[in-house]
Design an enzyme around this catalytic site. Sequence first.
Site, PDB file in Angstrom:
ATOM      1  CD  GLU A  81      -2.922   0.670   2.410  1.00  0.00           C
ATOM      2  OE1 GLU A  81      -2.656  -0.050   3.256  1.00  0.00           O
ATOM      3  OE2 GLU A  81      -3.841   1.514   2.504  1.00  0.00           O
ATOM      4  CG  ASP A  82       1.366   2.713   3.377  1.00  0.00           C
ATOM      5  OD1 ASP A  82       0.718   3.067   2.733  1.00  0.00           O
ATOM      6  OD2 ASP A  82       1.353   2.296   4.429  1.00  0.00           O
TER       7      ASP A  82
END
Length: 716
Positions: A81-82
């Site tokens: 996600e990051d």
Amino acid sequence: MNATEIHTFDELLVALKTYMTKNEIEIVTEAYYYAEKKHENQYRKTGEDYIIHPLNVAYILTSIFADCESITASILHDTLEDTDATKEEIIEKFGITVAKLVDGVTKINSISVSTENDYLIEYYKKIIVGISEDVRVIIIKLADRLHNMRTLYALPLEKQKANAKETLEILAPIAHRLGIYKIKSELEDLSLRYLKPDAYFDIVERLNTTKLERERVVEEMMDEVSKLLDANNIKHEIKGRAKSIYSIYKKLDKGRNFNDIYDILAIRILVEKEQECYWALGLIHSKYKPIPKRFKDFIAMPKTNLYQTLHTTVFGLDGYLFEIQIRTYDMNEIAENGIASHWAYKENKNAAVMMQNITEQKLQFFKSIIELNEEKLSSEEFVTSVKDEVLNNNIYVFTPKGDVIELSKGSTPIDFAYKVHSEVGDHMTGAIVNNNIVPLSYELNDSDIIKIITNKTSNGPSREWINIAKTTQAKSKIKAFFNRTNKEEYITKGKISLEKELRKNKLSITDFNSNENIKKVLDKMKLSDFEDLYFNIGNGKYSPITVINSLKNDTLSNTTKIEVIKPQYTSADNDIIVDNIGNIQTRIANCCSPVPGDDVIGYITKNSGISIHRKNCHHLSEEGERVVSVSWNDTIKNKYYSEIVIYVKDNNNVVLDAVQLATNNNISIDSVNTINKEDGIIYLLRVLTKNKEDLEKYMLALEKIKNISQVERILK
Ligand code: MN
């Protein structure tokens, strides 16, 4: 555990070494350096390096001995996600299973919906999908949330509240469902701390001020109990047990006094064998007086989240109340870690598979809700079902064999039957709860013993059950039944059985089908058309005779219509004496259904002996050459049919009362038919009685039931 405590990678390694192989630790190490690199120059709201978060999530998971794949995935859980990490890369480096776990956690985190309800639906669905793919996804998610809750102080107030609410409403109950008590309990306490800080710190404060005294008493009690067990050679460990702040809060919230709660001190005894649990209990009960009804045997009857323990409350030292739990070490493992306890057993090579299998049962719950949502539930209904049925307010009831079935509060025998098996639900015809016959709408209570009466040849559930059933699971299974079953089949079946019944009653099918009649029937039954009528007869919601009676009932006062109904007969054997005539065949006329005690007359039929009518029967005039005088014998051998109509206010269900009264009054009930009306229910009871006196007593008793507005005997 200290909420702000930060664990280092070295500490993680120490924890891993207690239960992982060298190879496995190498994989985790590789994952750590990979994630550290990917999260480089990223920081948390707390100001720490980002990697501290996944690292501590992994550390939390070591406390429940999570396997190598889960620990690895937990360290990588935010990389997709990051950071610029890709699924392909993770597959290549750590294998497909780890990648799937990471992907699963990522998906749960990515919800982009606006309204609160849509958000909840989306959230639940993701969790359900996560669980159904691999329950470890949810366990990682729970650890992830736990660490975020421990560091919640770093977020703005509004975000704190929102996260705490979501944790308390969704994630803590899921942890409870999976039996992971350790995580559940901390999630609850932390949520309370942010949602109701005043209440939380008030409890903390009060616990602190009473701490010394509590600890003194607990220590002494533990000492005494320990000596008692030693004297009887039961190897054991004994611990004082802190009640969670949230559990105290809930008791206070229910109106309990703080002093009442902390007066109940808690200890836990761990022994080696199941048998020793009972021995220990016996010894404790012989020394300390137990409080009645507080003893619970969750060993013989485990909760569905696998929890097993003996619970009792006794008057202990200095008159203090003590809650005592007794369990084996194995049971303790399950009580603390639930589904995750399978990781703790070294010999269990396939822990992940085992866990998935055990989750299957719980999955059914989730799945039926999803199915229902796809059907037509509103967002609110959906969220309520999930909260009510999956996460909260459960009762535990028993099959006649003693198996425990968990149901949501307010469940009926229908819910029970469908929970046991679709087949049981589809073929159920009645229910017995604690040895009493109950109506299907009966609300089950904790510890009820339920026996479902089934009939393999039954037509299947009635559509009405959808409204009676409480759980989404039962509702959707009933609906599924109807979707499965060919509607046409029911319509044909219904048509045939109605026509058969009309012929049996010597009624003309054409007359019955007259527009005027049909309109009346449809109105009364609240059906839209012919097809609907046949369908509802075919599926067993209405019996054909109820449909016919509904018309007759309506036209009771209308003598011209009544003529349509031809008398029908039941044999009266030797119960009737015909004046001046010897042994002759007699039959009771069904039109007026006389019972012993009624004034009767006989009517000589062409070829079936003498029919017996009540003197005031509409079908006969008292004069005429075919009428003969008859009387009841002194001793009556048979029971006779009679029909009673009961008018009930406000749709109350009084069948149970009616059945019980029948037994007390020497009346047998042959059948009960129901007609729903806007302002109430009409029950048509077909009963068997020895005589008029019993019948009248019974009717009087019925009239006394609250909600019954009128009781009438039917004279056709
Ligand atoms: Mn995270």
